[in-house]
Design a protein around this motif. Structure first.
Motif, PDB file in Angstrom:
ATOM      1  N   ALA A  16       0.598  -1.333  -0.085  1.00  0.00           N
ATOM      2  CA  ALA A  16      -0.025  -0.101   0.177  1.00  0.00           C
ATOM      3  C   ALA A  16       0.918   1.405   0.085  1.00  0.00           C
ATOM      4  N   PRO A  17       0.314   2.373  -0.563  1.00  0.00           N
ATOM      5  CA  PRO A  17       1.051   3.684  -0.303  1.00  0.00           C
ATOM      6  C   PRO A  17       0.958   3.982   1.020  1.00  0.00           C
ATOM      7  N   LEU A  18       2.010   4.630   1.563  1.00  0.00           N
ATOM      8  CA  LEU A  18       2.136   4.801   3.053  1.00  0.00           C
ATOM      9  C   LEU A  18       2.818   6.197   3.377  1.00  0.00           C
ATOM     10  N   GLU A  19       2.262   7.195   3.442  1.00  0.00           N
ATOM     11  CA  GLU A  19       3.100   8.371   3.743  1.00  0.00           C
ATOM     12  C   GLU A  19       4.361   8.307   4.862  1.00  0.00           C
ATOM     13  N   ASP A  20       5.445   8.899   4.351  1.00  0.00           N
ATOM     14  CA  ASP A  20       6.503   8.805   5.245  1.00  0.00           C
ATOM     15  C   ASP A  20       7.207   7.304   5.651  1.00  0.00           C
ATOM     16  N   GLU A  41       4.364   6.933  -1.946  1.00  0.00           N
ATOM     17  CA  GLU A  41       3.504   7.700  -1.013  1.00  0.00           C
ATOM     18  C   GLU A  41       2.550   8.773  -1.813  1.00  0.00           C
ATOM     19  N   PHE A  42       1.666   9.263  -1.306  1.00  0.00           N
ATOM     20  CA  PHE A  42       0.692  10.083  -2.022  1.00  0.00           C
ATOM     21  C   PHE A  42       1.507  11.494  -2.258  1.00  0.00           C
ATOM     22  N   ILE A  43       1.216  12.163  -3.294  1.00  0.00           N
ATOM     23  CA  ILE A  43       1.883  13.182  -4.030  1.00  0.00           C
ATOM     24  C   ILE A  43       0.651  14.154  -4.171  1.00  0.00           C
ATOM     25  N   ILE A  70       2.582   5.772  -9.345  1.00  0.00           N
ATOM     26  CA  ILE A  70       2.681   6.960  -8.547  1.00  0.00           C
ATOM     27  C   ILE A  70       1.169   7.408  -8.056  1.00  0.00           C
ATOM     28  N   GLN A  71       1.064   7.866  -6.892  1.00  0.00           N
ATOM     29  CA  GLN A  71      -0.078   8.155  -6.412  1.00  0.00           C
ATOM     30  C   GLN A  71      -0.167   9.707  -6.140  1.00  0.00           C
ATOM     31  N   ILE A  72      -1.215  10.286  -6.855  1.00  0.00           N
ATOM     32  CA  ILE A  72      -1.489  11.771  -6.642  1.00  0.00           C
ATOM     33  C   ILE A  72      -2.717  11.977  -5.965  1.00  0.00           C
ATOM     34  N   VAL A 139      -7.707   3.696  -9.237  1.00  0.00           N
ATOM     35  CA  VAL A 139      -8.190   4.704  -7.946  1.00  0.00           C
ATOM     36  C   VAL A 139      -8.006   3.799  -6.552  1.00  0.00           C
ATOM     37  N   LYS A 140      -7.858   4.566  -5.550  1.00  0.00           N
ATOM     38  CA  LYS A 140      -7.787   4.249  -4.230  1.00  0.00           C
ATOM     39  C   LYS A 140      -8.758   4.777  -3.307  1.00  0.00           C
ATOM     40  N   THR A 141      -9.741   3.957  -2.752  1.00  0.00           N
ATOM     41  CA  THR A 141     -10.805   4.771  -2.105  1.00  0.00           C
ATOM     42  C   THR A 141     -11.320   3.744  -0.964  1.00  0.00           C
ATOM     43  N   MET A 177     -11.589   6.350  10.155  1.00  0.00           N
ATOM     44  CA  MET A 177     -10.200   6.708   9.972  1.00  0.00           C
ATOM     45  C   MET A 177      -9.389   5.050   9.951  1.00  0.00           C
ATOM     46  N   TYR A 178      -8.730   4.822  11.113  1.00  0.00           N
ATOM     47  CA  TYR A 178      -8.220   3.666  10.997  1.00  0.00           C
ATOM     48  C   TYR A 178      -8.607   2.511  12.092  1.00  0.00           C
ATOM     49  N   GLY A 179      -9.735   3.083  12.675  1.00  0.00           N
ATOM     50  CA  GLY A 179     -10.269   2.386  13.823  1.00  0.00           C
ATOM     51  C   GLY A 179     -11.330   1.234  13.487  1.00  0.00           C
ATOM     52  N   GLY A 202      -8.533  -5.694  -2.569  1.00  0.00           N
ATOM     53  CA  GLY A 202      -9.169  -5.194  -1.518  1.00  0.00           C
ATOM     54  C   GLY A 202      -7.896  -5.224  -0.271  1.00  0.00           C
ATOM     55  N   ASN A 203      -8.248  -4.320   0.607  1.00  0.00           N
ATOM     56  CA  ASN A 203      -7.326  -3.548   1.649  1.00  0.00           C
ATOM     57  C   ASN A 203      -7.910  -3.346   2.793  1.00  0.00           C
ATOM     58  N   GLY A 204      -7.250  -3.681   3.843  1.00  0.00           N
ATOM     59  CA  GLY A 204      -7.689  -3.517   5.217  1.00  0.00           C
ATOM     60  C   GLY A 204      -7.364  -4.715   6.142  1.00  0.00           C
ATOM     61  N   ASP A 205      -6.594  -4.426   7.017  1.00  0.00           N
ATOM     62  CA  ASP A 205      -6.432  -5.447   8.109  1.00  0.00           C
ATOM     63  C   ASP A 205      -5.669  -6.684   7.722  1.00  0.00           C
ATOM     64  N   ILE A 206      -5.156  -6.801   6.630  1.00  0.00           N
ATOM     65  CA  ILE A 206      -4.346  -7.984   6.427  1.00  0.00           C
ATOM     66  C   ILE A 206      -2.989  -7.979   7.224  1.00  0.00           C
ATOM     67  N   ILE A 226      -1.591  -4.594   1.450  1.00  0.00           N
ATOM     68  CA  ILE A 226      -0.800  -4.747   2.704  1.00  0.00           C
ATOM     69  C   ILE A 226      -0.342  -3.228   3.079  1.00  0.00           C
ATOM     70  N   GLY A 227      -0.843  -2.679   3.915  1.00  0.00           N
ATOM     71  CA  GLY A 227      -0.083  -1.527   4.446  1.00  0.00           C
ATOM     72  C   GLY A 227       0.514  -1.750   5.780  1.00  0.00           C
ATOM     73  N   ARG A 228      -0.056  -1.287   7.095  1.00  0.00           N
ATOM     74  CA  ARG A 228       0.368  -1.173   8.133  1.00  0.00           C
ATOM     75  C   ARG A 228       1.278  -2.625   8.668  1.00  0.00           C
ATOM     76  N   ALA A 229       0.687  -3.727   8.136  1.00  0.00           N
ATOM     77  CA  ALA A 229       1.472  -4.781   8.722  1.00  0.00           C
ATOM     78  C   ALA A 229       2.930  -4.996   7.557  1.00  0.00           C
TER      79      ALA A 229
HETATM   80  C1  LIG Z   1       1.091   5.739   8.327  1.00  0.00           C
HETATM   81  C2  LIG Z   1       0.103   5.727   7.129  1.00  0.00           C
HETATM   82  C3  LIG Z   1       0.398   6.380   6.018  1.00  0.00           C
HETATM   83  C4  LIG Z   1      -0.458   6.221   4.856  1.00  0.00           C
HETATM   84  N1  LIG Z   1      -0.459   6.866   3.890  1.00  0.00           N
HETATM   85  C5  LIG Z   1      -1.096   6.464   2.655  1.00  0.00           C
HETATM   86  C6  LIG Z   1      -1.151   7.360   1.238  1.00  0.00           C
HETATM   87  O1  LIG Z   1       0.062   7.901   1.059  1.00  0.00           O
HETATM   88  N2  LIG Z   1      -1.969   6.875   0.243  1.00  0.00           N
HETATM   89  C7  LIG Z   1      -2.952   6.092   0.603  1.00  0.00           C
HETATM   90  O2  LIG Z   1      -3.531   5.781  -0.300  1.00  0.00           O
HETATM   91  N3  LIG Z   1      -3.094   5.619   1.639  1.00  0.00           N
HETATM   92  C8  LIG Z   1      -2.288   5.922   2.612  1.00  0.00           C
HETATM   93  N4  LIG Z   1      -2.570   5.197   3.855  1.00  0.00           N
HETATM   94  C9  LIG Z   1      -3.716   4.147   3.973  1.00  0.00           C
HETATM   95  C10 LIG Z   1      -3.118   2.660   3.480  1.00  0.00           C
HETATM   96  O3  LIG Z   1      -2.547   2.687   2.241  1.00  0.00           O
HETATM   97  C11 LIG Z   1      -4.108   1.533   3.932  1.00  0.00           C
HETATM   98  O4  LIG Z   1      -5.078   1.795   2.786  1.00  0.00           O
HETATM   99  C12 LIG Z   1      -4.600   1.433   5.194  1.00  0.00           C
HETATM  100  O5  LIG Z   1      -3.565   1.392   6.296  1.00  0.00           O
HETATM  101  C13 LIG Z   1      -5.500  -0.021   5.325  1.00  0.00           C
HETATM  102  O6  LIG Z   1      -4.647  -0.908   5.234  1.00  0.00           O
HETATM  103  P1  LIG Z   1      -3.929  -1.750   6.406  1.00  0.00           P
HETATM  104  O7  LIG Z   1      -4.833  -2.229   7.319  1.00  0.00           O
HETATM  105  O8  LIG Z   1      -3.125  -3.032   5.480  1.00  0.00           O
HETATM  106  O9  LIG Z   1      -2.930  -0.781   6.899  1.00  0.00           O
HETATM  107  C14 LIG Z   1      -1.956   5.181   4.914  1.00  0.00           C
HETATM  108  C15 LIG Z   1      -1.852   4.617   6.195  1.00  0.00           C
HETATM  109  C16 LIG Z   1      -1.218   4.925   7.416  1.00  0.00           C
HETATM  110  C17 LIG Z   1      -1.357   4.259   8.520  1.00  0.00           C
END
Ligand SMILES: Cc1cc2nc3c(=O)[nH]c(=O)nc-3n(C[C@H](O)[C@H](O)[C@H](O)COP(=O)(O)O)c2cc1C
Length: 327
Positions: A16-20, A41-43, A70-72, A139-141, A177-179, A202-206, A226-229
């Protein structure tokens, strides 16, 4: 799964794209460990147009990262059109539009998830970007703005009609949010909608190979993201891929593996960003790199106080020689 001409093979697992977090150094490591596709990361579209160095730098990638998206993000179709022209100059494999970011600084300016409250604008941006580039646009939404507006089934169809090549859905609303827990049932409904013909990711909590497999089998998605994991845990890609293929995962990740991957990551980040910034940013990843290791807290606490690669290398040497209990 194919996104336009980009073939990701069967059962792809995407970073997944993850800022920073998902900078060049980390994306490369995740590709090495089996991520089938990575995203920047998103731009900010406005940043790209203004030639802001922070945004322009985020366009850099290494050929070994491909396939890379590239995500904008942004709220204005014209700005997104300009940003697409700038982004396609570096020839990524695709352009991804962020319609899911929940954070206030983005939403208050009408970008990210706030477009879930303004579907005409979301569609206009999407159509404009699709018309602007020959690259696949994705698209990511999220599911919707809040509990009362989970509109993803209709939105996915309409985005598909705009000409996007795939959609990634994070199974939460903006309000969540992320809760709470990601709700995959609606992701499955989008996938099983007979009108949909583009890939649904699909995305979320894997966070485990078992969960990855469950999401593929229960919801029939074309790919998972996969994002946070994955933060400080690039091995998750390798483990998921092994599990999907053979139903089991080979061996534990050793302390030496963790140290050497973390060191490699840090060195690559230092090369791109300089020592100070790379070390500061790496502090978010130590938790992942050393989770589950005996004396995890001790290793991590010490790393958090260190400001030079010299110190970190010396500490890693000590840790790998098993002398760290007394420090
Ligand atoms: C620190 C952090 C930064 C994130 N940055 C972006 C981002 O730049 N672009 C984006 O589409 N989603 C971003 N997300 C959301 C993740 O891409 C992902 O959709 C979300 O964390 C759920 O997936 P997960 O449960 O596998 O973490 C970010 C999430 C986190 C926790």
């Amino acid at each position: 799964m194919k996104i336009g001409n980009v073939d990701l093979g069967p059962l792809p697992v995407l970073l997944a794209p993850l800022e920073d977090i998902t900078d060049q150094a980390f994306r490369l490591i995740c590709r090495e460990y089996g991520a089938d596709m990575v995203y920047t990361e998103f731009i900010s579209s406005e940043g790209l147009i203004r030639d802001a160095q922070k945004s322009i730098k985020k366009l850099c990638f290494d050929e070994r990262e491909r396939p890379l998206g590239i995500q904008i993000f942004g709220h204005d179709a014209e700005a997104m059109r300009h940003a697409t022209i700038v982004a396609q100059e570096v020839n990524p494999d695709l352009i991804d539009l962020n319609f899911g970011c929940p954070i206030r600084k983005v939403v208050n300016k009408g970008g990210g998830a706030s477009l879930l409250k303004d579907i005409p604008r979301m569609l206009k941006i999407t159509e404009t970007v699709v018309r602007t580039t020959k690259l696949p646009v994705t698209v990511k939404t999220r599911l919707g703005w809040d509990e009362h507006s989970k509109i993803i089934i209709e939105v996915a169809e309409r985005l598909q009609d705009c000409g996007i090549s795939a959609i990634t859905i994070h199974g939460r609303t903006r309000a969540q949010m992320y809760g709470g827990k990601a709700d995959w049932t609606l992701i499955g409904e989008v996938k099983n909608n007979p009108r949909m013909h583009i890939p649904v990711i699909g995305n979320g909590d894997i966070d485990s190979p078992e969960k990855a497999q469950e999401m593929f089998t229960r919801f029939g998605v074309d790919g998972i993201m996969i994002g946070r994991a994955a933060i400080g845990n690039p091995w998750i890609f390798k483990h998921i891929k092994e599990y999907l293929q053979n139903g089991k995962v080979s061996g534990e990740v050793t302390l030496i593996d963790r140290i050497s991957t973390c060191q490699r990551h840090l060195l690559a980040a230092i090369e791109k960003k300089g020592e100070k910034r790379a070390i500061l940013e790496m502090r978010k990843l130590y938790g992942g790199y050393f989770r589950g290791v005996p004396s995890f807290k001790n290793i991590k606490m010490k790393l958090l106080t260190m400001t030079t690669m010299y110190e970190i290398d010396a500490w890693f040497k000590q840790v790998s020689e098993n002398n760290y209990e007394n420090h």
